[in-house]
Design an enzyme around this catalytic site. Structure first.
Site, short mmCIF file in Angstrom:
data_model
loop_
_atom_site.label_atom_id
_atom_site.label_comp_id
_atom_site.label_asym_id
_atom_site.label_seq_id
_atom_site.Cartn_x
_atom_site.Cartn_y
_atom_site.Cartn_z
N ASP A 1 0.88 -1.56 0.14
CA ASP A 1 0.05 0.14 -0.02
C ASP A 1 0.82 1.31 0.41
O ASP A 1 1.65 1.20 1.17
CB ASP A 1 -0.84 0.16 1.31
CG ASP A 1 -1.51 1.88 1.40
OD1 ASP A 1 -2.56 1.17 -0.02
OD2 ASP A 1 -1.39 2.24 1.75
N ASP B 1 -8.05 4.21 6.79
CA ASP B 1 -6.47 4.31 5.52
C ASP B 1 -5.82 5.23 6.20
O ASP B 1 -5.74 6.59 6.07
CB ASP B 1 -7.22 4.36 4.35
CG ASP B 1 -5.77 5.24 3.24
OD1 ASP B 1 -4.66 5.32 3.56
OD2 ASP B 1 -6.02 6.02 2.02
N HIS C 1 -3.14 -2.57 -3.77
CA HIS C 1 -3.78 -0.61 -3.17
C HIS C 1 -3.79 -0.48 -5.08
O HIS C 1 -2.74 0.12 -5.55
CB HIS C 1 -2.42 0.42 -2.69
CG HIS C 1 -2.59 1.58 -3.30
ND1 HIS C 1 -2.08 2.46 -2.47
CD2 HIS C 1 -2.23 2.24 -4.64
CE1 HIS C 1 -2.59 3.98 -3.06
NE2 HIS C 1 -2.34 3.82 -4.70
#
Lengths: 177, 315, 435
Positions: free
Chosen positions: C152, C305, C179
């Site tokens: 990510d 996130d 991602h």
């Protein structure tokens, strides 16, 4: 509100000023009339036509906008800039007569002298005002005055001219302090 | 008006008033008066984080003709590009007492960031931010169109303007599209589809991929500069092909309407988007754009820097 | 009968019923209609909703490497404040969490903070470079027992690398969290590509750059019969692909962030980088599609996130600014506002999307358990009718890059219980982590 000058009063005052200008300058040959917009420009036009009627010659006449020369630009909302039109012959060695409607603090005239200085070097600069209401903040004096109007600072002088306002009139607004 | 950031921020009447002011200022500068005392004692900083000699010089000339003190802060190769933040630069300018900052920056929105932040209190003039806007250029272009096509003090109603080239990356195009359509002109964008942004449908313009079909019907052809780096980014196969389809050459110029003009914000790539014959032709008003730039920028500084104390509650 | 440690009285359970939750030691010892016995501590839960402790599958804790932005401790505190009892620490630290050594370090830091479980996520490729697989097996076998692997911040863009990673993790039942961002289509991208980016002159990040990777990866997961998780889904098109893949029986799960459930790309008009995030804020219709998909289960979970950045990374020009927003302390409020208050989801579904299912995807057996006798006492008590104003200077995160500064949000997290111990009491961090 009280009327200080009626239309006939204004006409008589301008006629007298015209004669005085001619007398002081010994004729019209060297004079340039510069009106300060907006109303001063119309007054200059009127004086020019009266003089040319008397003398039978064309009179040099223009406008001088002083907006960019003001000393209070920081304090006022930006004003539209009006045209400056200098007669093609210029002002060099002429007798320039500045024309404004109301002479008050004198700051407009100071700005006008600065503006004029950028354009050329007249032999003399003279000042004609339809109304002098006093309260000068600078050592400036009119050479030709239509009418001296004693006022208080809190009052305001309103000049109407037919070219803009549809009729001629000078009035004082507000209470004398 | 305190800042000039985007054409979107002001009304048609305000735009026309700036053009009218520029008109009077041009007349004053055309005459004997080269210097006006209007901004005496005010400090204007040219903060250029990206090279642009012509825009900087134009703003500098405008400020000096109004008697302002000018400080040139060319940030390319200095602190800004060496990692000094915009914030620190702004606070430095504030400490210097800048009344206005004319900012050219590689980042879109940099001028707005400066204006919205609490970092400095002066006026901010956007002199080109990234690929966003270049409002003073659009104003001088509109001024030039109005003056050259003899429109006096009116708007641009009824005129058609073609903006040709790299619209995607052009701040000049974005500002001109907003301003010219605000003033009533019809704008047509002519570009390869790769150089038009996704989302262009929402703009007040029509779109064409064919320059030849547009040229005979417009009053103004505004050519945009093609940056060298676009060549390597596959927006079009090569310079020759670009020039063949989207370059303005003498042949294409022949099909223009009588009286129609050619504009270019400069600097030009002669031989790429515009041929030398066209650039130097009688239809080209490119040098006139430069001249008018000074008057328009004087008008901008006049409008932004007078009455400042009034807004701050000084009267 | 001797006194139990803690009782939470009168709170509403996810299913809508009201009960007293009795906690002794690390466990829930009883869920009764009215508890009449003694308790050392009693919490009044009237008017509040009680949920299993929230589990975040996507948290950037920044330690090791960027302790100025966040540490495992400060991130844990922010998590507890937001009602979380488990976080998943993303691998893009410095050094990258691509060895057993780094993931064990992060795991231990979590244990020391002691406010919640910190489950490290391992990098898929060495240095997140997308070229060579990292020591996936060693990380899985380490003390940290890593099951979720992700690059990510970067996309595993090479299809062969992605295929190998998906295959390799089958060995221990892991999952690859992708991602989804085609790197070639997003060089220098700043915000969603569309009307707003066109106007602002900011380089576009097209939806297709996300959707193309999602489409490829669900096909790869299908082909090698492995488990794929899509991080931070943001587009209506992505939702359609996930829906299609699930209908085909592909083993894929997906997450959405709170900010993508609420905020849209027009916020970039201010050029304030607090709204700059990757993947970018999308359009109104994307937000609508994401909410529907979360409600109908196409999107399985909410993940924050949470991406802390120091002040200077955001106090600058948009294009110079870092991507990311902090989110732990506001996540539940945003979900309540967008999903519960709008009538799209029940509290039971919130418990599924923010606790049960993320724990299941991550393989966190001691987390996300039902509120029932014998479960670990991981709980959050939220007052859904209490409004609170977000103040970036009062966040417990080390960073203040919240897009909600000054906003009034519904749903105040009153208490968080981690393994029977209150880590947050009446909105105040308690215990060791509160120092």
């Amino acid at each position: 509100m009280s009327v200080a000058l009626s239309a006939p009063d204004i006409k008589r005052a301008l006629t007298r000023i015209s004669h005085e200008i001619l007398e002081k300058n010994q004729g019209a040959s060297s004079i340039v009339l510069l009106g300060i917009p907006t109303r001063g420009a119309h007054l200059a036009q009127r004086i020019a036509s009266i003089i040319s009627e008397i003398e039978g010659v064309e009179i040099s006449c223009g406008t001088l906008d002083i907006t960019l020369f003001r000393d209070d630009l920081r304090l006022r909302a930006p004003k539209a800039i009006m045209p400056t039109t200098i007669p093609p012959s210029g002002v060099e060695n002429c007798d320039v007569i500045l024309v404004d409607d109301v002479l008050f603090s004198g700051r407009t005239i100071r700005s006008a002298l600065d503006a004029l200085g950028e354009i050329g070097r007249p032999r003399t600069v003279q000042l004609a005002a339809l109304v002098d209401r006093g309260h000068r903040e600078l050592p400036i004096k009119a050479d030709f005055v239509g009418k001296n109007l004693p006022t208080s600072k809190s009052q305001s002088v309103r000049v109407l001219l037919s070219e803009i306002d549809g009729r001629d009139e000078v009035s004082i607004e507000g209470e004398a302090g | 008006m305190r800042h000039l950031l985007s054409i979107a921020d002001f009304s048609k009447a305000e735009a026309i008033s700036i053009l009218d002011t520029a008109n009077e200022l041009a007349r004053v500068s055309d005459g004997a008066v080269k210097k006006l005392p209007t901004l005496r004692g005010r400090t204007i900083v040219n903060l250029f984080a990206e090279d642009s000699t012509r825009t900087r010089i134009s703003f500098e000339a405008a400020a000096k003709r109004l008697s302002a003190d000018v400080i040139n802060f060319s940030a390319k190769g200095s602190s800004v590009s060496k990692g000094e933040s915009l914030k620190d630069t702004a606070m430095t300018l504030q400490a210097m007492g800048a009344d206005a900052v004319v900012i050219r920056h590689f980042a879109s929105g940099a001028a707005q960031r400066l204006a919205d932040s609490q970092w400095m209190s002066g006026s901010v003039v956007n002199a080109g931010d990234g690929t966003h806007e270049h409002p003073s250029q659009a104003l001088l272009d509109a001024f030039t169109i109005r003056k050259h096509l003899g429109l006096g003090k009116s708007d641009l109603e009824g005129l058609s303007v073609a903006i040709v080239g790299d619209v995607l990356h052009s701040r000049v195009a974005r500002s001109n599209i907003l301003l010219l359509s605000k003033l009533g002109a019809k704008v047509v964008l002519v570009a390869p589809p790769t150089l038009l942004p996704v989302g262009v449908e929402s703009w007040p313009v029509s779109i064409s991929y064919d320059l030849d079909s547009v040229i005979p019907f417009v009053d103004v052809v505004m050519m945009l500069r093609v940056q060298q780096e676009r060549m390597t980014e596959m927006y079009f196969p090569n310079a020759r092909e670009y020039s063949r389809y989207f370059g303005l050459n003498s042949d294409r110029m022949k099909s223009m309407k009588p009286g129609a003009i050619v504009m270019h914000p400069g600097p030009m790539n002669r031989g790429l988007e515009i041929s030398a014959e066209v650039a130097d032709s009688s239809r080209s008003v490119i040098t006139e754009q430069v001249t008018n730039g000074v008057s328009v920028r004087m008008a901008i500084l006049y409008v932004l820097l007078t009455g400042g104390a009034l807004e701050a509650g000084g009267n | 009968m001797s006194a139990i440690d803690l009782v939470i009285k009168g709170a509403q359970l996810p299913d809508g019923s009201t009960a007293d939750i009795c906690i002794d030691g690390e466990y829930i010892v009883d869920v009764s209609s009215t508890y009449k016995g003694q308790a050392h501590t009693s919490i009044d839960g009237k008017g509040c909703v009680i949920l299993p402790g929230l589990v975040d599958l996507h948290t950037h804790l920044r330690e090791p490497g960027r302790e100025d932005a966040e540490t495992v401790l400060t991130g844990s505190r922010a998590g507890a404040k937001g009602g979380f009892t488990a976080l998943s620490a993303m691998a893009n630290t410095s050094p990258v969490a691509d060895t057993a050594g780094v993931v064990e370090q992060v795991y231990r830091l979590g244990q020391e903070a002691g406010l919640l479980d910190v489950f490290p996520i391992g990098a898929v490729t060495q240095g997140l470079k997308g070229v060579t697989l990292s020591e996936i097996g060693a990380m899985a076998d380490s003390v940290a027992r890593v099951r979720v692997f992700s690059d990510d911040g970067n996309c595993v863009s090479d299809p062969l690398v992605m295929r190998r990673a998906l295959e390799y993790i089958k060995k221990f039942g892991g999952v690859i969290a992708q991602h989804a961002q085609d790197p070639r289509m997003t060089v220098g991208s700043q915000m969603n590509e569309g009307e707003i980016s066109a106007r602002l002159g900011l380089k576009g990040w097209p939806a297709v750059a996300e959707e193309a990777i999602i489409a490829r990866d669900v096909l790869l997961a299908d082909h090698v019969q492995s488990r794929l998780h899509i991080c931070h889904l943001t587009t209506a098109g992505g939702v359609e692909i996930i829906r299609w893949a699930k209908a085909r029986g592909i083993n894929v799960t997906a997450e959405v962030t709170p900010h993508h459930l609420l905020l849209t790309d027009d916020l970039a008009s201010s050029y304030d980088p607090v709204y700059k995030v990757n993947p970018p804020l999308r359009t109104e219709s994307d937000v609508h599609a994401l909410r529907q998909a979360l409600a109908d289960g196409t999107i399985d979970i909410v993940a924050t996130d949470h991406a802390p950045h120091p002040l200077e990374a955001k106090e600058c020009e948009w294009q110079e600014a870092a991507f990311g927003m902090v989110g732990l302390e506001t996540a539940l409020s945003i979900v309540q506002m967008t999903m519960v208050d709008s009538g799209l989801m029940s509290w039971q579904q919130v418990a599924d999307r923010m606790s049960h299912t993320p724990a299941l995807i991550g393989g966190y057996e001691n987390q996300g358990q039902r509120i029932a006798k014998g479960s670990y006492a991981n709980l959050v008590v939220i007052n859904p009718t209490k409004l609170w104003r977000v103040d970036r200077d009062l966040l417990l995160s080390n960073s203040s890059n919240t897009p909600y500064h000054g906003r009034e949000l519904p749903g105040f997290v009153e208490h968080t219980i981690f393994r029977g111990k209150p880590t947050l009491l009446s909105g105040v961090i308690s215990g060791e982590g509160g120092k």
